[in-house]
Motif scaffolding. Structure first.
Motif, PDB file in Angstrom:
ATOM      1  N   ILE A 116      36.770  54.809  59.216  1.00 55.61           N
ATOM      2  CA  ILE A 116      36.102  56.003  58.735  1.00 55.61           C
ATOM      3  C   ILE A 116      34.658  55.644  58.369  1.00 55.61           C
ATOM      4  N   PRO A 117      33.742  56.627  58.332  1.00 54.26           N
ATOM      5  CA  PRO A 117      32.331  56.323  58.025  1.00 54.26           C
ATOM      6  C   PRO A 117      32.145  55.585  56.699  1.00 54.26           C
ATOM      7  N   LEU A 118      33.065  55.782  55.776  1.00 47.01           N
ATOM      8  CA  LEU A 118      32.956  55.132  54.472  1.00 47.01           C
ATOM      9  C   LEU A 118      32.944  53.609  54.586  1.00 47.01           C
ATOM     10  N   VAL A 119      33.509  53.067  55.664  1.00 49.31           N
ATOM     11  CA  VAL A 119      33.504  51.620  55.870  1.00 49.31           C
ATOM     12  C   VAL A 119      32.074  51.118  56.023  1.00 49.31           C
ATOM     13  N   ALA A 120      31.267  51.816  56.798  1.00 42.14           N
ATOM     14  CA  ALA A 120      29.874  51.409  56.961  1.00 42.14           C
ATOM     15  C   ALA A 120      29.106  51.517  55.641  1.00 42.14           C
ATOM     16  N   ASP A 121      29.400  52.558  54.864  1.00 38.57           N
ATOM     17  CA  ASP A 121      28.755  52.695  53.556  1.00 38.57           C
ATOM     18  C   ASP A 121      29.140  51.531  52.652  1.00 38.57           C
ATOM     19  N   ALA A 122      30.415  51.146  52.688  1.00 36.88           N
ATOM     20  CA  ALA A 122      30.876  50.032  51.861  1.00 36.88           C
ATOM     21  C   ALA A 122      30.217  48.728  52.288  1.00 36.88           C
ATOM     22  N   ALA A 123      29.981  48.563  53.589  1.00 33.87           N
ATOM     23  CA  ALA A 123      29.315  47.352  54.076  1.00 33.87           C
ATOM     24  C   ALA A 123      27.884  47.268  53.544  1.00 33.87           C
ATOM     25  N   ARG A 124      27.174  48.397  53.515  1.00 37.73           N
ATOM     26  CA  ARG A 124      25.812  48.393  52.979  1.00 37.73           C
ATOM     27  C   ARG A 124      25.816  48.094  51.481  1.00 37.73           C
ATOM     28  N   ASP A 125      26.760  48.698  50.766  1.00 34.84           N
ATOM     29  CA  ASP A 125      26.863  48.428  49.331  1.00 34.84           C
ATOM     30  C   ASP A 125      27.182  46.959  49.073  1.00 34.84           C
ATOM     31  N   ALA A 126      28.074  46.390  49.881  1.00 37.07           N
ATOM     32  CA  ALA A 126      28.461  44.988  49.712  1.00 37.07           C
ATOM     33  C   ALA A 126      27.280  44.065  49.953  1.00 37.07           C
ATOM     34  N   ALA A 127      26.462  44.376  50.968  1.00 32.26           N
ATOM     35  CA  ALA A 127      25.290  43.546  51.252  1.00 32.26           C
ATOM     36  C   ALA A 127      24.316  43.568  50.076  1.00 32.26           C
ATOM     37  N   ALA A 128      24.204  44.737  49.425  1.00 35.65           N
ATOM     38  CA  ALA A 128      23.324  44.830  48.261  1.00 35.65           C
ATOM     39  C   ALA A 128      23.867  44.046  47.073  1.00 35.65           C
ATOM     40  N   MET A 129      25.182  43.929  46.968  1.00 33.99           N
ATOM     41  CA  MET A 129      25.818  43.203  45.865  1.00 33.99           C
ATOM     42  C   MET A 129      25.879  41.701  46.115  1.00 33.99           C
ATOM     43  N   LEU A 341      31.528  38.503  51.414  1.00 35.76           N
ATOM     44  CA  LEU A 341      30.986  39.814  51.778  1.00 35.76           C
ATOM     45  C   LEU A 341      32.107  40.821  52.008  1.00 35.76           C
ATOM     46  N   GLU A 342      33.150  40.424  52.722  1.00 35.32           N
ATOM     47  CA  GLU A 342      34.265  41.331  52.995  1.00 35.32           C
ATOM     48  C   GLU A 342      35.001  41.716  51.704  1.00 35.32           C
ATOM     49  N   GLN A 343      35.082  40.778  50.757  1.00 34.07           N
ATOM     50  CA  GLN A 343      35.723  41.120  49.481  1.00 34.07           C
ATOM     51  C   GLN A 343      34.922  42.182  48.729  1.00 34.07           C
ATOM     52  N   LEU A 344      33.620  42.072  48.790  1.00 33.95           N
ATOM     53  CA  LEU A 344      32.790  43.092  48.148  1.00 33.95           C
ATOM     54  C   LEU A 344      32.949  44.440  48.842  1.00 33.95           C
ATOM     55  N   MET A 345      33.102  44.421  50.161  1.00 33.34           N
ATOM     56  CA  MET A 345      33.401  45.668  50.881  1.00 33.34           C
ATOM     57  C   MET A 345      34.709  46.273  50.392  1.00 33.34           C
ATOM     58  N   LEU A 346      35.738  45.433  50.305  1.00 31.32           N
ATOM     59  CA  LEU A 346      37.042  45.925  49.870  1.00 31.32           C
ATOM     60  C   LEU A 346      36.975  46.481  48.449  1.00 31.32           C
ATOM     61  N   LEU A 347      36.214  45.822  47.591  1.00 34.34           N
ATOM     62  CA  LEU A 347      36.054  46.315  46.223  1.00 34.34           C
ATOM     63  C   LEU A 347      35.487  47.725  46.220  1.00 34.34           C
ATOM     64  N   ARG A 348      34.435  47.968  46.989  1.00 30.79           N
ATOM     65  CA  ARG A 348      33.839  49.307  47.041  1.00 30.79           C
ATOM     66  C   ARG A 348      34.813  50.325  47.623  1.00 30.79           C
ATOM     67  N   LEU A 349      35.583  49.919  48.617  1.00 28.19           N
ATOM     68  CA  LEU A 349      36.541  50.852  49.215  1.00 28.19           C
ATOM     69  C   LEU A 349      37.652  51.202  48.240  1.00 28.19           C
ATOM     70  N   LEU A 350      38.152  50.226  47.506  1.00 28.17           N
ATOM     71  CA  LEU A 350      39.217  50.505  46.545  1.00 28.17           C
ATOM     72  C   LEU A 350      38.720  51.385  45.398  1.00 28.17           C
ATOM     73  N   GLN A 351      37.455  51.264  45.065  1.00 27.03           N
ATOM     74  CA  GLN A 351      36.896  52.122  44.024  1.00 27.03           C
ATOM     75  C   GLN A 351      36.837  53.586  44.461  1.00 27.03           C
ATOM     76  N   GLN A 352      36.918  53.822  45.776  1.00 27.18           N
ATOM     77  CA  GLN A 352      36.910  55.189  46.315  1.00 27.18           C
ATOM     78  C   GLN A 352      38.198  55.492  47.083  1.00 27.18           C
ATOM     79  N   TYR A 353      39.256  54.749  46.769  1.00 26.91           N
ATOM     80  CA  TYR A 353      40.460  54.746  47.603  1.00 26.91           C
ATOM     81  C   TYR A 353      41.157  56.103  47.630  1.00 26.91           C
TER      82      TYR A 353
END
Length: 474
Positions: A116-129, A341-353
């Motif tokens: 889903i598009p939210l995956v790309a958003d989570a990747a950008r957030d993870a890169a910033a973190m 990086l992938e863990q940070l992605m997963l963190l953002r996704l779970l926060q919006q799960y």
């Protein structure tokens, strides 16, 4: 190099003899070819000698030699001096890539959702973190603390109080299953599994030398209570691997009272329960049952590979602190931790799960309605079960033709999951696992190809007495 005994190969072959007048050698070659394509015969495995297989299957050696010759011609067998006949895959265009229609085959055998598009958003957030984590070594066997806290909090909200030291992040659910198998199962231990079950879990336990014992699960009745009551005291399994929520492939969910009985049985007989809950969030409504662990000591495996995207190769294990420590010690022989990086992605996704799940439920309800409607229209004699969630249907096609149909479907551009892929020793030839999680154009194209393949088979199958047809759907 692994070797298949004639007995083991015969169990995998199941009922392969043709009823349509095809030559025996061709039917045998086709069945072995499907086993190789499915992964049930591993690449590099040595097949039995022609004479041995002929004796076991009561065939002439000429028949087996003809089958092996056909497999060599198609590129699925290689004769190696001193090693016999070895399973392989054809080179070049003989096997199109199975994940794209442009390669010639529509993949309809995997139960997976597109991202889903939210995956790309989570990747950008993870890169910033990421910069705030660059001072860490990056080799962490347990996972980022903040991610483990998020996973623990989610279990607590679902009714199973969990602390951060009871969670380990893994490289996906399959990695978690294999890690548990390596750490907790000794060669020769009995492991209780469902029949049918998730094939890669069965492979993980077989690879560590476990002896598998089974309990039936059906679309009509779920888990066999009487079998459960008998198998624990009779076999004393060291471990039991269960999928209590939207079981793969039957899509059944274990009732609450039965959950409590199973956990009590396991505790009484010293069995460790491993609950694979990767499908637990995929109900058509939001009323997910609490984790199996609310009833007692259970090792729970989860991931977002089914609910968010398979490309996020992370999952987790929830268990007692001592078990998590034991798993971490066992882990270093295969990997040294999880990518940051992938863990940070997963963190953002779970926060919006919850938002993700609302979208997925709508998508799955629509996909389910489409697939069940097409199946009932095109294949009126098949038994299509009612389900309340999950990703697939475990369809009874009414005759032991699943492997034959899977091969025929390939000629019409569709890969499907034949029932024996989900069982042991060639069982479930009357079943197909069909996903309803694909985009509508892919689903319609897959059913078109499946219908043509079914007509091909029906044109060559002799008519059978009504009694036999009734027997096939029991």
């Amino acid at each position: 190099m692994p070797s298949l005994t004639p007995r083991r190969l015969a169990a995998q072959l199941g009922d392969w003899r043709p009823t349509n007048g095809d030559p025996l050698y061709a039917a045998l070659a086709d069945r072995v070819r499907l086993l190789i394509l499915d992964g049930r015969i591993t690449l590099g495995a040595r097949l039995p000698a022609e004479r041995q297989l002929a004796q076991h299957e009561d065939l002439s050696r000429t028949t087996v030699a003809g089958a092996y010759a056909r497999l060599r011609e198609l590129g699925f067998l290689q004769s190696v001096r001193g090693s016999g006949s070895v399973a392989r895959l054809p080179d070049g265009p003989g096997i199109p890539e199975p994940t794209a229609t442009t390669a010639g085959l529509l993949e309809f055998s995997k139960a997976t959702l597109t991202a889903i598009p939210l995956v790309a958003d989570a990747a950008r957030d993870a890169a910033a973190m990421l910069p705030q984590h660059l001072g860490l070594a990056g080799f962490d066997l347990y996972g980022l603390t903040e991610l483990r806290e998020e996973i623990a909090d989610r279990y607590t909200r679902r009714g199973l109080p969990t602390t951060v030291d009871e969670v380990m992040v893994t490289l996906g659910a399959q990695h978690a299953i294999a890690l548990v198998a390596r750490a907790l199962v000794a060669r020769g231990d009995r492991v209780l599994v469902e029949s049918p079950s998730y094939p890669h879990a069965l492979e993980a336990f077989q690879q560590v030398g476990a002896r598998l014992v089974t309990v039936p699960v059906t679309t009509e009745n779920g888990w066999d209570d009487e079998a459960l009551e008998q198998v624990f005291p009779r076999t004393a399994p060291a471990l039991a691997y269960l999928m209590p929520d939207f079981h793969n492939p039957t899509t059944r969910t274990m009732p609450a009272a039965q959950r409590a009985r199973v956990v009590a049985l396991a505790e009484r007989h010293g069995t460790t329960i491993v609950a694979d809950e990767t499908m637990s969030d995929l109900g058509f409504d939001s009323d997910a049952p609490p984790p199996l662990g609310v009833h007692g000591t259970v090792i729970t495996i989860g991931s977002v590979g089914k609910s968010v995207w398979g490309g996020i190769r992370l999952g987790w294990i929830r268990a007692e602190r001592s078990t998590i420590t034991r798993l971490a010690l066992a882990r270093t022989s295969n990997d040294l931790g999880n990518p940051t990086l992938e863990q940070l992605m997963l963190l953002r996704l779970l926060q919006q799960y919850d938002r993700v799940l609302d979208s997925r439920r709508e998508q799955l309800r629509a996909g389910h309605a489409l697939l069940t409607g097409l199946l009932r229209e095109r294949f009126p004699t098949w038994r299509v079960p009612e389900v309340a969630g999950g990703l697939t249907l475990w369809v009874n096609i009414g005759a032991p033709l699943a492997s034959q149909l899977a091969l025929a479907a390939r000629t019409h551009g569709v890969l499907i999951g034949a029932g024996p892929r989900f069982g042991l020793d060639g069982a479930f030839e009357r079943y197909l696992r069909l996903p309803f999680c694909y985009p509508e154009p892919d689903t319609r194209a897959a059913i078109d190809g499946l219908e043509r393949a079914w007509h091909d088979i029906a044109a060559h199958e002799p008519s059978r007495p009504v009694d036999e047809l009734l027997d096939t759907v029991v």
